[in-house]
Design an enzyme around this catalytic site. Sequence first.
Site, PDB file in Angstrom:
ATOM      1  N   ASP A 161      -2.085 -54.489   5.216  1.00  0.00           N
ATOM      2  CA  ASP A 161      -2.619 -53.609   4.112  1.00  0.00           C
ATOM      3  C   ASP A 161      -3.857 -52.997   4.652  1.00  0.00           C
ATOM      4  O   ASP A 161      -4.635 -53.838   5.239  1.00  0.00           O
ATOM      5  CB  ASP A 161      -2.603 -54.615   2.928  1.00  0.00           C
ATOM      6  CG  ASP A 161      -2.867 -53.667   1.615  1.00  0.00           C
ATOM      7  OD1 ASP A 161      -2.455 -52.506   1.633  1.00  0.00           O
ATOM      8  OD2 ASP A 161      -3.798 -53.985   0.625  1.00  0.00           O
ATOM      9  N   ASP A 217      -6.361 -50.976   1.990  1.00  0.00           N
ATOM     10  CA  ASP A 217      -7.271 -51.112   1.009  1.00  0.00           C
ATOM     11  C   ASP A 217      -7.553 -52.418   0.713  1.00  0.00           C
ATOM     12  O   ASP A 217      -6.428 -53.250   0.383  1.00  0.00           O
ATOM     13  CB  ASP A 217      -7.159 -50.369  -0.008  1.00  0.00           C
ATOM     14  CG  ASP A 217      -6.923 -48.976  -0.154  1.00  0.00           C
ATOM     15  OD1 ASP A 217      -7.863 -48.298   0.810  1.00  0.00           O
ATOM     16  OD2 ASP A 217      -6.136 -48.186  -0.402  1.00  0.00           O
TER      17      ASP A 217
END
Length: 218
Positions: free
Chosen positions: A12, A14
Amino acid sequence: MTGTGNGVVLFDLDGVLADSRAAITGSINAALVASGRPARPPAELYRCIGPPLPYAFAELLGEDPESDAVAALAAGYRARYATASLTETVVTPGIGAALEALRRAGRRLGVATSKPRPFAEPLLEALGLRRYFEAVAGPALDTPPEDKTTTVGAALRALGASGGAMVGDRSFDMVAARVHGLRAIGVAWGIGSRDELVAAGAERIVATPDELPAAVGV
C-alpha cells in the site's frame, strides 16, 4: 497459501511507503471549506486515509458514494492534492532500505493503492521510490469506486503473479490479501491500529521497515 520465500510483495502507499496525512487531510479540508462546510480537525480525518476517496467523503457526509455532493468534494480535493501531495508527503524512514533489501533478495515488488494511479505514479517518483516497483496499480480518475481487493488483483495481473505478500496499514489491505491468498503483513507505523489489522486477518505486524524482509520470508 504461497510459500514464504517466493511470490511478489505488494505495498500500500499511504501510511506504509509514506506519511500522507498532511497532504490528504489538508486537501479534504480544502474541499469541505470550498463547498461551504466547516473544516475538521486533522486527526478526525485520519480514518479517511486508506479507503477509496468517494467512500471516505460519503462517510463524512452521510451520502451515497456516487452522489453529486461526493463527486463535487472529490473534484475539489483532487484540485489541491495533485500539487500538495508532491510537497507535503514524507517518505517513511527506513522504507527505501527495506525495499532495496527485498530487491536484492530477488523479490518482485508492486504497489496496490486506492489512490488514483495518475496521482500515485508522480508521487512515487517525487519520493524517489518508483524505481523499486515493477508495477503500480490504482484506480483511474473519474471512475466508480474500486475496492482494495480489485486493486490488488490488478497488481497481481500486472506482475503476472498469483502469490506472495501484501503489506498494508488498514483492514482493507489485510482483507484483500486474504482474498487473493497472499500473506497479510500489517505495519505498526500507519493509520490502522493493531486491533484493526489483527481483526482483518493480519498474520504478522511489523514495528519498523527493517523487519519487512524477514516478515515476507527473505
